[in-house]
Design an enzyme around this catalytic site. Structure first.
Site, PDB file in Angstrom:
ATOM      1  N   ASP A 169      19.507  -0.537  51.244  1.00  0.00           N
ATOM      2  CA  ASP A 169      19.631   0.970  50.780  1.00  0.00           C
ATOM      3  C   ASP A 169      19.171   0.956  49.066  1.00  0.00           C
ATOM      4  OD1 ASP A 169      19.641   3.797  50.072  1.00  0.00           O
ATOM      5  OD2 ASP A 169      21.143   3.990  51.763  1.00  0.00           O
ATOM      6  N   HIS A 200      16.743   3.218  52.773  1.00  0.00           N
ATOM      7  CA  HIS A 200      17.066   4.449  52.826  1.00  0.00           C
ATOM      8  C   HIS A 200      16.281   5.462  53.667  1.00  0.00           C
ATOM      9  CE1 HIS A 200      19.933   7.626  50.995  1.00  0.00           C
ATOM     10  NE2 HIS A 200      18.701   8.390  51.184  1.00  0.00           N
TER      11      HIS A 200
END
Length: 231
Positions: A169, A200
């Site tokens: 992420d 993400h």
């Protein structure tokens, strides 16, 4: 297709809209609040509500950016910077108050039944905050940002919380992920799932960020979680 209702803010400062999707026949087994990303109540959030309604839930997505500008709706693939510019302007405590108002409205709509929440990105953070600060019955957060800075509130989590964490992420670095595991792995009410190598937004409903296999896995886990704790 759902409809829009108005909810009165707890501080009496006005009303905000919420998108609502109900199951066919109107007999919802529980309610789930869908907490937006920084892109507002866009097509993806509405589609998530519609999907939850097909699963038998009343799904409700409050417009948490209404204090900035009502009805913000952005495309994650083309308007990321515009969305990121909104994040520091958003009053998170007021957002939690608006989620609390939505919990009350949702409970009324399901005749006092259980209410859960699922949030993404900013909404994942707010799902964690809701678990610590409200009486929500169960919460799920996808790629929540900045949760490592909220671990001091974990003692207040009294009802089940699940967090989905992609290990690559770009908005939640490895140190933050480690802090989340260190602070929450032993919590009796919290379950963390890692998604190796994913970034993400992997479970977005639409767009380039979606990873079909991982989104299906995460959503299946969320579905089982809500079936256990809301029904």
């Amino acid at each position: 297709m759902g409809n829009t209702i108005a909810i009165t803010a707890l501080d009496g400062s006005g009303n905000f809209n919420a998108y609502v999707a109900e199951p066919a026949g109107g007999n919802a087994k529980a309610a789930i609040i869908v907490i937006q990303e920084v892109f507002g109540i866009n097509a993806g959030i509405r589609d998530k509500c519609d999907s939850l309604a097909k699963d038998g839930y009343l799904a409700i997505a409050p417009d948490l950016f209404w204090r900035l500008e009502p009805g913000i709706e952005l495309d994650p693939d083309t308007q990321l910077q515009q969305a990121l510019d909104l994040f520091p302007k958003f009053d998170q405590q007021k957002g939690i108050e608006d989620i609390e108002a939505t919990i009350r409205a949702a409970r009324a709509l399901v005749n006092g039944g259980k209410v859960g929440a699922v949030g993404y990105c900013l909404g994942g953070r707010l799902a964690y905050m809701a678990a610590a600060r409200t009486d929500i019955d169960a919460s799920v957060g996808y790629y929540g940002v900045g949760i490592d800075g909220l671990l001091g509130e974990s003692h207040a989590i009294a009802r089940p919380l699940m967090l989905h964490i992609p290990t690559s992420d770009g908005f939640v670095p490895p140190a933050a992920q480690k802090a989340m595991h260190d602070g929450l792995d032993s919590h009796p009410r919290v379950t963390l799932h890692d998604y190796e190598g994913l970034d993400h937004g992997f479970a977005t409903q639409f767009g380039k960020r979606r990873d079909e296999a991982a989104a299906t896995l995460a959503d299946g886990r969320s579905s089982a979680f809500f079936a256990e704790h809301l029904v």
